[in-house]
Design an enzyme around this catalytic site. Structure first.
Site: not given
Ligand code: FAD
Length: 589
Positions: A16, A19, A240, A353, A398, A403-404
């Site tokens: 993944g 962030g 959520q 969400h 949450r 989350s960030l």
């Molecule tokens: C619209 C929106 C607004 C938000 N605003 C906020 C905010 O203001 N503040 C806050 O704290 N949180 C916010 N959140 C929540 C937060 O942004 C997310 O929970 C967080 O960014 C998730 O990050 P992550 O690194 O866990 O995964 P993601 O950023 O979802 O990345 C997942 C990664 O996994 C990879 N992946 C998935 N499946 C596979 C697979 N089978 N094979 C290879 N790669 C795969 C994808 O390619 C991607 O690179 C928001 C969420 C959304 C949807």
């Protein structure tokens, strides 16, 4: 196996590139060879769309303390969060935000040049007394600037990227996690990444709901891949529902809008949150606001011809402030609701969400074995961070902007811990049949010629989840969901992928994702049925009270050796690292 597989070897492999993954990778790369696998180009991960902010008790605009932040996080979680992890995250937050600033994240500024901060739901001063400005932000593009900066940093640290590679299987030998099997989407072909440590950072699963705010990649692949190897998904029932999704479209309108003064109105023009949360009103935690909105609609006070949504009014803060602080929201409302929010309110309803639970870890991101074993026992070589993981700081619900922060704190910790672990051991050899399951799964779908196709089956799945396992839940609705999901599952045995090529075959990827989403939905529904109480994001009409005597515990769900879904429980870690446990009291806002 007769099929051709290409082999790679890295000390640490990160699954993944959101962030959490990029942060883990940029740290691990400083100590050992590190690869990142992502289904999409890294900067297209869902983190890019995070809008409102990232929390830290910096106290730049008013007095703030990490103790208050920790208190809010535990209370917001409806006491299901593990308190050692909450302390770890909130205490480190100010330091890590400054670090982000130093690596180049362009935060919005106060007139004196400090990082600007805004209020957000559930974040309070003096243990719940009043809202506090704790969310650091870069206009309404906070995730965007973070992801870009972390990507640059990872590239500079010589992290190796395998973009448009799809993870099919987690490799395990002799109880230790030692790699991933992937499919090269662009060129076709199987690849095994043999690793000393694997970090899961594959994001959430909210695409299983019809109305959701998530990117197309958020199909819960990481959960399915882990459950197929007997590892658990903790607190699966807690989804959520964000209160302000654009009506009918689901796109997110950040809570930052309410942080900047936005208010929710019903058809009578009443600011109804005054009734449900007299102290912090529209800035109550998300589960409470979502349920209040649904209650207004059910009471006949919804807006529009169908009386099925409410309004989010922000025009009173002035067009100039909107265009400076919330330009992305202005654009989203214009495109998806046809509304100019400097003049009119935005029609909104709750949207799925965030996955509050995830693969369970301790506060150092080591994945916990679970299921009857010592709750502290970890899996060798297995780490997880970000939305896929559960340390658990979010518990049953949450808080916005946490989350960030989770990505920054636990993503970094995962990078450090995985590198440390990798540098302390030698490679665990691959099992004889490593990758066989994943190869067979992909070939099954590539060669499939049945009746069912992606569109109709996915539509059925996400409709069932939304209707029967949504904001309000009952035994009856969820039992019906369980039966329907079983029927949907059997449809995958009579499935058809029309595209038979191996080059950029997205129909094939969709089939694999759908297969994972069905398992994820079944696991979630099973946990939701068994939790006979209401807590955080899990609201049961038939059990409206929180029941600490029976359910102050984490659920864990996985597949047994015969492929059956099994559910267990694990105690909540109530003891913080340094301070005394909080008394458990009902939430009153
Ligand atoms: C619209 C929106 C607004 C938000 N605003 C906020 C905010 O203001 N503040 C806050 O704290 N949180 C916010 N959140 C929540 C937060 O942004 C997310 O929970 C967080 O960014 C998730 O990050 P992550 O690194 O866990 O995964 P993601 O950023 O979802 O990345 C997942 C990664 O996994 C990879 N992946 C998935 N499946 C596979 C697979 N089978 N094979 C290879 N790669 C795969 C994808 O390619 C991607 O690179 C928001 C969420 C959304 C949807």
């Amino acid at each position: 196996m007769s099929v051709k597989i290409e082999y790679h070897k890295f000390d640490v492999v990160v699954f993944g590139a959101g962030g959490a993954g990029l942060n883990a990778a940029q740290v691990a790369s400083q100590y050992c060879s590190t690869a990142v696998i992502s289904e999409v180009y890294p900067t297209r991960s869902h983190t890019i769309s995070a809008q409102g902010g990232i929390s830290a008790a910096l106290g730049n605009l008013e007095e703030d303390h990490w103790h208050w932040h920790m208190f809010d996080t535990v209370k917001g979680s409806d006491y299901l969060a593990d308190q050692d992890a909450c302390e770890y995250m909130t205490k480190l937050a100010p330091q890590y935000i400054i670090e982000l600033e130093h690596i180049g994240v362009p935060f919005s500024r106060t007139p004196e040049g400090k990082i600007a901060q805004r209020p957000f739901g559930g974040h309070t001063a003096e243990f719940g007394k009043r809202p506090v400005k704790r969310a650091c932000y870069a206009a309404d593009r906070t995730g965007h600037v973070m992801l870009q900066t972390l990507y640059e940093k990872a590239v500079a640290q010589k992290t190796q990227f395998f973009s448009e590679f799809y993870v099919l299987e987690l490799l395990v030998n002799d109880g230790a996690v030692n790699g991933l099997l992937c499919w090269d989407i662009q060129n076709g072909g199987f690849h095994i990444f043999h690793a000393k440590a694997v970090v899961f950072a594959s994001g959430g699963c909210c695409r299983i709901f019809k109305t959701n705010s998530n990117a197309h990649i958020n199909t819960g692949d990481g959960l399915a891949v882990a459950m197929r190897k007997g590892f658990s998904w903790s607190d699966a029932e807690f989804i959520q529902f964000h209160p302000t999704g654009i009506y009918l479209a689901g796109n997110l309108i950040t809570e930052g809008v309410r942080g900047e003064g936005g208010i929710l109105l019903n058809a009578n023009g009443e600011r109804f949150m005054e009734k449900y949360a007299p102290t912090i009103k529209d800035l109550a935690p998300r589960d409470i606001v979502s349920r209040s909105m649904v209650k207004e609609v059910l009471a006949g006070r919804g807006v529009g011809p169908k009386k099925d949504h409410v309004l989010l009014k922000i025009d009173h803060i002035g067009a100039e402030a909107i265009m400076e602080k919330l330009p992305g929201i202005h654009e989203l409302a214009l495109v998806f609701a046809g509304v100019d929010c400097t003049k009119e309110p935005i029609p909104v309803m709750p949207t799925a969400h965030y996955q509050n639970g995830g693969i369970p870890t301790n506060y150092k991101t080591h994945v916990i074995k679970g299921f009857g074993s010592n709750p502290e026992e970890t899996v060798p070589g297995f780490f997880a961070a970000g939305e896929i993981a559960s340390a658990s700081v979010h518990g049953a619900n949450r808080l916005g902007t946490n989350s960030l922060l989770d990505l920054v704190v636990f993503g970094r910790t995962a990078g450090e811990e995985a590198a440390k672990y990798a540098n302390s051991i030698s490679f665990v050899p691959l099992a004889e049949n490593a990758g066989q399951e994943g190869v067979e799964l992909l070939q099954k779908f590539l060669n499939s010629n049945g009746e069912n196709t992606f569109g109709p089956v996915y539509e059925e799945l996400r409709t069932v989840m939304e209707t029967n396992v949504g904001v309000f839940r009952t035994e009856e609705l969820m039992t019906e969901a369980k039966e329907k999901l079983q029927v949907i599952k059997t449809k995958m045995d009579n499935f058809r992928v029309n595209d038979k090529s191996s080059i950029y075959n997205l129909e094939l990827i969709e089939a694999l994702e759908l297969n994972n989403m069905i398992l994820v939905s079944q696991a979630l529904t099973e946990c939701a049925l068994l939790r006979k109480e209401s807590r955080g994001g899990h609201a049961r009409e038939d059990y409206p009270e929180r029941d600490d005597a029976n359910f102050l515990k984490h659920s864990e769900v996985t597949l047994d050796k015969d492929g059956n879904i099994v559910v267990g429980y694990r105690p909540v870690r109530m003891k913080p690292l340094t301070v005394e446990p909080f008394p458990v009291k009902p939430r009153v806002y």
